[in-house]
Design a protein around this motif. Sequence first.
Motif, PDB file in Angstrom:
ATOM      1  N   GLN A 294       0.830  -1.204   0.000  1.00  0.00           N
ATOM      2  CA  GLN A 294       0.000   0.000   0.000  1.00  0.00           C
ATOM      3  C   GLN A 294       0.863   1.253   0.000  1.00  0.00           C
ATOM      4  OE1 GLN A 294      -2.500  -0.432   3.418  1.00  0.00           O
ATOM      5  NE2 GLN A 294      -4.072  -1.577   2.306  1.00  0.00           N
TER       6      GLN A 294
ATOM      7  N   SER B  53       0.885   4.127  -2.789  1.00  0.00           N
ATOM      8  CA  SER B  53       0.644   5.503  -2.389  1.00  0.00           C
ATOM      9  C   SER B  53       1.761   6.425  -2.879  1.00  0.00           C
ATOM     10  CB  SER B  53       0.536   5.583  -0.866  1.00  0.00           C
ATOM     11  OG  SER B  53       0.451   6.913  -0.460  1.00  0.00           O
TER      12      SER B  53
ATOM     13  N   GLN C  56       1.282   9.442  -5.479  1.00  0.00           N
ATOM     14  CA  GLN C  56       1.718  10.788  -5.122  1.00  0.00           C
ATOM     15  C   GLN C  56       2.655  11.365  -6.173  1.00  0.00           C
ATOM     16  OE1 GLN C  56       0.835  12.876  -2.780  1.00  0.00           O
ATOM     17  NE2 GLN C  56      -0.625  11.468  -1.842  1.00  0.00           N
TER      18      GLN C  56
END
Length: 132
Positions: A115, A119, A123
């Motif tokens: 995860q 992420s 980003q």
Amino acid sequence: MEMPPKSPDGSEKSPQSKELITSNTGSTLCMSSRSESVWTSASRSKWDIYHKPVIVVSVGAAVFLFGMVITSLSCFLPKNKDVYKMCGPAFLSLGLMLLVCGLVWIPIIRKKQKQRQKSQFLQSLKSFFFNR
């Protein structure tokens, strides 16, 4: 009527209001609520990531084996049979609990790592498209 004392820098603000203005409690609270590794993108070694569950699994296996030895002593040594019958299952259950907790902890860490990678990728994509 008493005037509040002037601050050393000559401003008219009271010490209480100045303390409220310069207080950075919110940022300190935010920084302490997350670990530093979440905010930094430095890669960590496998041992840094998995050392806690590996230690828990190792201790659990050792306590479980100790419980097996104590339980088996109740069969071979008739002298303190009642003590061995009480302590053996306690060590067995404690060791099994630690072993299972450590073994369940490892997939949870793997899932968090995936995860975190997703992420960071999202980003970077977001910053690429929106910061132009």
